[in-house]
Design an enzyme around this catalytic site. Structure first.
Site, PDB file in Angstrom:
ATOM      1  N   GLY A 294      34.741 -70.221  52.374  1.00  0.00           N
ATOM      2  CA  GLY A 294      35.658 -71.349  52.176  1.00  0.00           C
ATOM      3  C   GLY A 294      36.996 -71.091  52.833  1.00  0.00           C
TER       4      GLY A 294
ATOM      5  N   ILE B  66      40.094 -70.762  51.574  1.00  0.00           N
ATOM      6  CA  ILE B  66      40.893 -69.702  50.940  1.00  0.00           C
ATOM      7  C   ILE B  66      40.188 -68.357  51.064  1.00  0.00           C
ATOM      8  CG2 ILE B  66      41.839 -68.861  48.752  1.00  0.00           C
ATOM      9  CD1 ILE B  66      43.397 -71.154  49.833  1.00  0.00           C
TER      10      ILE B  66
ATOM     11  N   GLU C 254      25.361 -71.735  53.571  1.00  0.00           N
ATOM     12  CA  GLU C 254      24.729 -70.962  54.643  1.00  0.00           C
ATOM     13  C   GLU C 254      25.466 -71.067  55.979  1.00  0.00           C
ATOM     14  OE1 GLU C 254      20.379 -70.733  56.890  1.00  0.00           O
ATOM     15  OE2 GLU C 254      21.041 -72.568  55.922  1.00  0.00           O
TER      16      GLU C 254
ATOM     17  N   ALA D  20      37.154 -66.278  44.801  1.00  0.00           N
ATOM     18  CA  ALA D  20      37.633 -67.573  45.307  1.00  0.00           C
ATOM     19  C   ALA D  20      36.555 -68.641  45.254  1.00  0.00           C
ATOM     20  CB  ALA D  20      38.142 -67.416  46.738  1.00  0.00           C
TER      21      ALA D  20
ATOM     22  N   ILE E 128      41.161 -66.665  41.727  1.00  0.00           N
ATOM     23  CA  ILE E 128      41.951 -67.738  42.321  1.00  0.00           C
ATOM     24  C   ILE E 128      41.793 -68.978  41.448  1.00  0.00           C
ATOM     25  CG2 ILE E 128      42.453 -69.037  44.412  1.00  0.00           C
ATOM     26  CD1 ILE E 128      42.497 -65.963  44.736  1.00  0.00           C
TER      27      ILE E 128
ATOM     28  N   LYS F 274      45.757 -77.411  38.724  1.00  0.00           N
ATOM     29  CA  LYS F 274      45.055 -78.448  37.959  1.00  0.00           C
ATOM     30  C   LYS F 274      44.509 -77.913  36.635  1.00  0.00           C
ATOM     31  CE  LYS F 274      43.931 -81.160  42.049  1.00  0.00           C
ATOM     32  NZ  LYS F 274      44.829 -80.396  42.920  1.00  0.00           N
TER      33      LYS F 274
ATOM     34  N   THR G  64      46.349 -92.950  47.093  1.00  0.00           N
ATOM     35  CA  THR G  64      45.897 -93.453  45.795  1.00  0.00           C
ATOM     36  C   THR G  64      46.990 -94.158  45.017  1.00  0.00           C
ATOM     37  OG1 THR G  64      46.327 -91.292  44.795  1.00  0.00           O
ATOM     38  CG2 THR G  64      44.098 -91.705  45.603  1.00  0.00           C
TER      39      THR G  64
ATOM     40  N   GLU H 229      42.431 -88.029  38.240  1.00  0.00           N
ATOM     41  CA  GLU H 229      43.607 -87.716  39.044  1.00  0.00           C
ATOM     42  C   GLU H 229      44.883 -88.089  38.290  1.00  0.00           C
ATOM     43  OE1 GLU H 229      44.522 -88.090  43.753  1.00  0.00           O
ATOM     44  OE2 GLU H 229      43.997 -89.946  42.737  1.00  0.00           O
TER      45      GLU H 229
END
Length: 642
Positions: free
Chosen positions: A313, A315, A338, A385, A427, A431, A495, A566
């Site tokens: 990923g 990070i 993969e 992570a 990590i 949120k 948004t 959100e």
């Protein structure tokens, strides 16, 4: 291209020949031209003496004298390698080499002449000849180089009238002038330097490198058309954040492109064109430079075996890159994706061929797959992570959040304790603070599980949690999404008009993760200084302007409403949470509430069973029990809060 390549180009039928294609003259041609200039200079010197009715000594034939003088002069030109520089890039150093060659020739010939007088009783040359010859030859050699240099400058200006960007360089410091000179000397760059820009008011009447100097007041007073400029080149290192913002605001208001460049010393060798880039929104987010203590980080990684989960990923991959710089014995990169895992494998083997890597395709929720990895490698550090992070998707699929974010974290942390890993760094995310969605609540539950292990009897592992906000350019983040929308011609979707977020670049977030992992004593939650929050609609407007468009005219901005789970404002600290300082100014310790291991273990078992049964309501109910501050917003699970 050289003469050989140029002749090949003509031979192959390309009759359109641009002189700017000639990169340099071969040295033998430069030496030949210099020899002709020296011969003419000597001939002209004798011509002057003849016009003055001065008759030179006749002991040696004139041809022998010419040959002797030219050989001495040629010897010193070879010694000082006056022919080695590229003519159109001549500098003061090249001029000084010519001066030394001419001076040494003058001195040597004078000494020889007086020695001959002492031994033979007469001079071979008249002494004034040497001074005339030295002055004439130096002047003509210098003039030849100056003419070639100016010829290529004119040629570049003629060529630049095509599709090149007419740019100003911001600043009149030595660094700015060095960049400007590099642009002028490179015919292949798509930039036509037309002048300099400064906030000083005393420089408008002056010229620099033959170019106009424009003041900030003049920039404000005139339009883009009146200035006849396409862009401005900025060197960020030379400006404070306030200065950068001030200039950028003016330039964006006038629809002038903004280019960025490092200082000339930081240019990649031979890659001037790629070192100058258009300014990106990431450059304008008021981030303070972050310094980390490499002396403290290095011993934790050098010659150690390191595990990075989620290593494919955005990070995780950056953590892998940064850890690799500290020469570990082995880096194990684990991920369930993969193709991204294969891509990071190719990158690491190319960038760090001296480091031993292991790339493991595995799901962290499968403890039977994960435990053999811990048993085999005996890790010194684990960077965790791996996680599901997209709020709307997880809101619809809470089962996956539990299996990866909670169960996966439980497996990794338990095996880290069992196999006596020195440090486990998780990590997390902002949120997880007062969560309003399943993703944030699942990460908060993972934080609680990791913290509960710290004081477990027999545990020797230091469990450390790091918590930060959005990272610029990470997979699925807002900036790449906006870029795609702009490239497609809009509209940009936001948004809510008031939504704000904290941002941090991927490299600096990972640097702080490494720093926090080093300084942690165990059981802490480290929060990072994310700077000032950014209003997303303002971010969108700036990105549109940086792309050369006008907000609400060329590219529309539309508001779509908050997505499930959100919230308008993200937080880094829980209500009532206290912070403690650390030796690093960008890192604080959050004193959040904790839960006993027996309690969190029981909840983890219950919620895992609910996840395996795909009982979404039961999953969310249990999350709300273990994380009582979890209040759903804009979600189907809001009814569970009543």
């Amino acid at each position: 291209m050289g003469i050989k390549n140029l002749s090949n180009k003509m031979y192959e039928g390309d009759n359109i020949l641009s002189l700017s294609d000639v990169r340099y003259l071969p040295r033998w041609i430069v030496m030949l031209i210099d020899a002709i200039i020296l011969f003419f200079s000597l001939f002209f010197s004798y011509f002057i003496l003849d016009k003055l009715n001065v008759r030179p000594p006749t002991e040696w034939p004139l041809g022998i004298k010419f040959l002797f003088v030219l050989m001495v002069n040629g010897l010193f030109m070879y010694v000082f390698r006056t022919f080695s520089g590229i003519i159109r890039h001549s500098t003061f150093v090249d001029l000084f080499k010519l001066f030394l060659a001419c001076l040494c020739t003058l001195v040597t010939l004078s000494i020889f002449n007086y020695l001959y007088l002492y031994i033979g009783g007469s001079k071979l040359f008249l002494t004034p000849l040497f001074f005339i010859y030295a002055m004439v030859s130096f002047t003509l050699l210098f003039a030849f180089r100056l003419v070639v240099k100016e010829f290529f400058h004119v040629l570049r200006q003629l060529k630049a009238r095509g599709d090149s960007n007419r740019i100003l360089v911001l600043g009149i410091s030595e660094s700015s002038v060095a960049i400007a000179r590099a642009i002028l000397d490179n015919l292949n760059l798509p930039y036509d330097l037309i002048g300099f820009l400064t906030d000083r008011k005393d420089s408008e009447s002056a010229r620099l490198l033959g170019k106009e100097i424009i003041s900030k007041d003049k920039l404000k007073a005139k339009s883009k058309a009146e200035l006849n400029v396409d862009g401005v080149l900025i060197i960020k290192e030379l400006l404070t954040r306030d200065e950068l913002n001030s200039w950028v605001n003016i330039l964006l208001e006038k629809d002038i492109k903004i280019f960025k460049s490092p200082t000339l010393q930081k240019f990649r060798p031979g890659d001037l064109a790629n070192s100058i880039k258009e300014m990106q929104i990431e450059d304008l987010l008021n981030r303070k430079p972050i310094k980390i203590d490499n002396d403290a980080i290095s011993p934790r990684h050098e010659d150690k075996i390191i595990l990075v989960t989620g290593g494919a990923g955005s990070i995780g991959a950056e953590i892998v890159r940064q850890v690799a710089k500290f020469n570990p014995k082995t880096i194990v990169v684990l991920d369930q994706a993969e193709t991204p895992l294969y891509q990071i494998e190719l990158e690491m083997k190319q960038e760090f061929p001296h480091i031993h890597f292991e790339f493991i395709l595995a799901d962290i929720s499968n403890e039977r797959r994960i435990e053999p990895v811990f048993k085999k490698f005996q890790f010194s550090m684990v960077y965790h992570a791996a996680a599901y992070k997209h709020v709307p998707l997880i809101e619809k699929n809470p089962r996956e959040a539990i299996l990866v974010n909670v169960l996966g974290t439980k497996n990794l942390s338990m095996f880290s304790s069992k196999y006596k890993v020195n440090r486990f760094v998780m990590i997390s995310t902002d949120k997880a603070v007062n969560p309003t969605n399943v993703m944030g609540a699942s990460k908060r539950m993972a934080e609680l599980f990791v913290q509960s292990l710290q004081n477990l009897e027999g545990n020797q592992t230091k469990f450390i949690t790091t918590r930060f906000g959005n990272v610029l350019g990470s997979n699925g983040s807002v900036i790449p999404h906006f870029k795609k929308q702009i490239e497609a011609g809009g509209p940009i979707t936001v948004t809510h008009k008031d939504i704000v977020r904290y941002f941090m670049t991927i490299p600096e977030a990972c640097e702080l993760v490494l720093q926090a992992g080093t300084m942690g004593k165990g059981g802490e939650i480290f929060v990072f200084d994310m700077g000032e929050p950014v209003k997303i609609v303002n971010l969108a407007r700036r990105m549109i302007k940086l792309s050369g468009f006008r907000p609400d005219e060329d590219i529309k901005i539309i508001f779509t409403g908050l997505r499930p789970g959100e919230k308008l404002y993200e937080e880094l600290l829980s209500d009532g949470a206290k912070t403690l300082p650390t030796p690093h100014s960008s890192i604080l310790i959050s004193k959040d509430s904790t839960v006993e291991f027996s309690v969190i273990k029981r909840y983890t078992q219950q919620i895992t069973i609910a996840a395996l049964k795909c009982e979404n309501d039961d999953i969310v109910k249990l999350l709300k029990e273990i994380v009582p501050e979890f209040k759903s917003e804009n979600s189907i699970y809001q009814t569970l809060d009543l």
